[in-house]
Design an enzyme around this catalytic site. Structure first.
Site, mmCIF file in Angstrom:
data_model
loop_
_atom_site.group_PDB
_atom_site.id
_atom_site.type_symbol
_atom_site.label_atom_id
_atom_site.label_comp_id
_atom_site.label_asym_id
_atom_site.label_seq_id
_atom_site.Cartn_x
_atom_site.Cartn_y
_atom_site.Cartn_z
ATOM 1 N N SER A 284 20.410 -14.829 -55.652
ATOM 2 C CA SER A 284 20.296 -14.528 -57.077
ATOM 3 C C SER A 284 18.805 -14.464 -57.412
ATOM 4 C CB SER A 284 20.958 -15.654 -57.868
ATOM 5 O OG SER A 284 20.615 -15.572 -59.229
ATOM 6 N N TYR B 52 22.770 -24.364 -60.133
ATOM 7 C CA TYR B 52 23.059 -23.030 -59.583
ATOM 8 C C TYR B 52 21.795 -22.466 -58.932
ATOM 9 C CZ TYR B 52 24.216 -18.011 -59.531
ATOM 10 O OH TYR B 52 24.422 -16.694 -59.157
HETATM 11 N N1 LIG Z 1 27.362 -11.053 -61.367
HETATM 12 C C1 LIG Z 1 26.048 -11.186 -61.331
HETATM 13 O O1 LIG Z 1 25.341 -10.668 -62.208
HETATM 14 C C2 LIG Z 1 25.396 -11.940 -60.209
HETATM 15 C C3 LIG Z 1 23.979 -11.982 -60.191
HETATM 16 C C4 LIG Z 1 23.360 -12.680 -59.167
HETATM 17 C C5 LIG Z 1 24.123 -13.291 -58.180
HETATM 18 N N2 LIG Z 1 25.497 -13.232 -58.218
HETATM 19 C C6 LIG Z 1 26.232 -13.866 -57.137
HETATM 20 O O2 LIG Z 1 27.191 -12.955 -56.633
HETATM 21 C C7 LIG Z 1 28.327 -13.664 -56.127
HETATM 22 C C8 LIG Z 1 29.594 -13.143 -56.770
HETATM 23 O O3 LIG Z 1 29.483 -13.368 -58.150
HETATM 24 P P1 LIG Z 1 30.456 -12.688 -59.230
HETATM 25 O O4 LIG Z 1 29.606 -12.353 -60.368
HETATM 26 O O5 LIG Z 1 31.320 -11.700 -58.590
HETATM 27 O O6 LIG Z 1 31.298 -13.985 -59.641
HETATM 28 P P2 LIG Z 1 32.825 -14.142 -60.126
HETATM 29 O O7 LIG Z 1 33.279 -12.919 -60.807
HETATM 30 O O8 LIG Z 1 32.848 -15.443 -60.853
HETATM 31 O O9 LIG Z 1 33.601 -14.283 -58.746
HETATM 32 C C9 LIG Z 1 33.355 -15.409 -57.955
HETATM 33 C C10 LIG Z 1 34.386 -15.468 -56.866
HETATM 34 O O10 LIG Z 1 34.170 -16.683 -56.136
HETATM 35 C C11 LIG Z 1 35.394 -17.380 -56.046
HETATM 36 N N3 LIG Z 1 35.204 -18.821 -56.015
HETATM 37 C C12 LIG Z 1 34.570 -19.576 -56.948
HETATM 38 N N4 LIG Z 1 34.684 -20.872 -56.623
HETATM 39 C C13 LIG Z 1 35.403 -20.936 -55.479
HETATM 40 C C14 LIG Z 1 35.879 -21.992 -54.666
HETATM 41 N N5 LIG Z 1 35.654 -23.266 -54.983
HETATM 42 N N6 LIG Z 1 36.586 -21.690 -53.557
HETATM 43 C C15 LIG Z 1 36.845 -20.407 -53.237
HETATM 44 N N7 LIG Z 1 36.451 -19.360 -53.973
HETATM 45 C C16 LIG Z 1 35.738 -19.626 -55.090
HETATM 46 C C17 LIG Z 1 36.164 -16.971 -57.275
HETATM 47 O O11 LIG Z 1 37.541 -17.210 -57.063
HETATM 48 P P3 LIG Z 1 38.530 -17.463 -58.319
HETATM 49 O O12 LIG Z 1 38.458 -16.219 -59.133
HETATM 50 O O13 LIG Z 1 39.817 -17.711 -57.655
HETATM 51 O O14 LIG Z 1 37.974 -18.652 -59.044
HETATM 52 C C18 LIG Z 1 35.809 -15.505 -57.403
HETATM 53 O O15 LIG Z 1 36.636 -14.723 -56.573
HETATM 54 C C19 LIG Z 1 28.050 -15.139 -56.402
HETATM 55 O O16 LIG Z 1 27.505 -15.726 -55.250
HETATM 56 C C20 LIG Z 1 27.019 -15.099 -57.514
HETATM 57 O O17 LIG Z 1 26.234 -16.251 -57.519
HETATM 58 C C21 LIG Z 1 26.133 -12.572 -59.213
#
Ligand SMILES: NC(=O)c1ccc[n+]([C@@H]2O[C@H](COP(=O)([O-])OP(=O)(O)OC[C@H]3O[C@@H](n4cnc5c(N)ncnc54)[C@H](OP(=O)(O)O)[C@@H]3O)[C@@H](O)[C@H]2O)c1
Length: 246
Positions: free
Chosen positions: A153, A166
């Site tokens: 991130s 985080y």
């Molecule tokens: N979106 C952004 O702008 C952004 C920016 C920088 C970095 N990131 C990074 O990109 C990655 C994906 O983010 P996202 O935005 O797609 O997030 P998201 O929509 O919240 O999806 C996160 C995923 O991780 C799963 N997860 C969370 N806790 C878990 C656990 N304890 N065990 C197993 N699975 C778990 C969730 O499953 P459930 O749905 O079943 O809870 C969901 O499928 C993350 O590493 C995040 O830090 C995102």
């Protein structure tokens, strides 16, 4: 990397595990990998979400995926060892591992950091990834070439006020990537990280509730970097920190 164009069969015959495959970026990556020929192993916490992604992949006629329901918060080292054994039995090797699942936790001032929440975030975002990788490395070494991607991130590259545990966890993720990449240098396993950048997902909406999601890239739009790092064109790329949106 947004301009990278992957060949249709880039990931043909590859076995790729995606964590957090039920939603957001992990869901988009799983579908994209399958579309490019991979058999994806969908790991996540909410079975219903994983089943929806499974159905979408089957419906599209892509290779049949597998589902691993696992909550990284409660998972033990034995869970990962068992999973690695099952993958070895069913597929013989693992070509790709996308560490994508993460928890955001509460944002706020340093003095408001809650110990329980800090421990949970470090467990899900760091410890689980380390122990899972440790268990999977032997089966990844059986692949002709293997790729491990850690998800970082912007706040894992430069600290920012109020991002708390985080942000710490994402710095640790970058460190883990660098340590492992250095160990894997000159081997058939390559290890890199991706910062997705602002992407239209649930996590982003939680972090920025006032933002208009329509102004953000979709998870599908940021996939070129993910495809590049999973495909053989990135063989030899190791220990690099990528930005998916630049
Ligand atoms: N979106 C952004 O702008 C952004 C920016 C920088 C970095 N990131 C990074 O990109 C990655 C994906 O983010 P996202 O935005 O797609 O997030 P998201 O929509 O919240 O999806 C996160 C995923 O991780 C799963 N997860 C969370 N806790 C878990 C656990 N304890 N065990 C197993 N699975 C778990 C969730 O499953 P459930 O749905 O079943 O809870 C969901 O499928 C993350 O590493 C995040 O830090 C995102």
């Amino acid at each position: 990397m947004l301009e990278y164009q992957a060949a249709k069969d880039l990931l043909k015959n590859k076995i790729i595990l995606v964590t957090g495959a039920g939603d957001g970026i992990g869901c988009a990556a799983a579908i994209e990998f399958a579309q490019h020929g991979a058999t994806v192993i969908l790991l996540g916490k909410t079975v219903k979400k994983l089943e929806k992604v499974y159905d979408e992949i089957i419906h599209a006629g892509y290779p049949t995926p597998a589902i691993v329901p696992l909550d990284l918060k409660g998972a033990t080292e034995q869970n990962y060892i068992d999973m690695a054994e099952t993958i070895a039995e069913q597929f013989g090797h693992l070509d790709g591992l996308l560490h994508n699942a993460s928890q955001l936790g509460a944002l706020g001032p340093f003095e408001h950091i809650d110990l329980t929440s800090l421990e949970t975030i470090m467990k899900v975002n760091v410890t689980a990834q380390a122990i899972m990788t440790k268990a999977l490395l032997p089966v990844m070494r059986k692949a002709p070439h293997a790729s491990i991607i850690f998800t970082s991130s912007s706040v894992g590259r430069k600290g920012r006020a109020y991002w708390g545990p985080y942000a710490f966890s994402k710095f640790a993720t970058e460190g883990m990537m660098q340590v492992l990449a250095d160990e894997c240098d000159e081997t058939h396993v390559r290890v890199n990280s991706i910062n997705p950048g602002a992407t239209r997902t649930e996590m982003r909406a939680k972090a920025y509730p006032a933002e208009d999601p329509q102004t953000l890239k979709t998870a599908k739009e940021i996939m070129p970097t993910y495809l590049f790092l999973m495909g053989d064109e990135s063989i030899g790329t190791n220990g690099q920190a990528f930005n998916a949106q630049s």
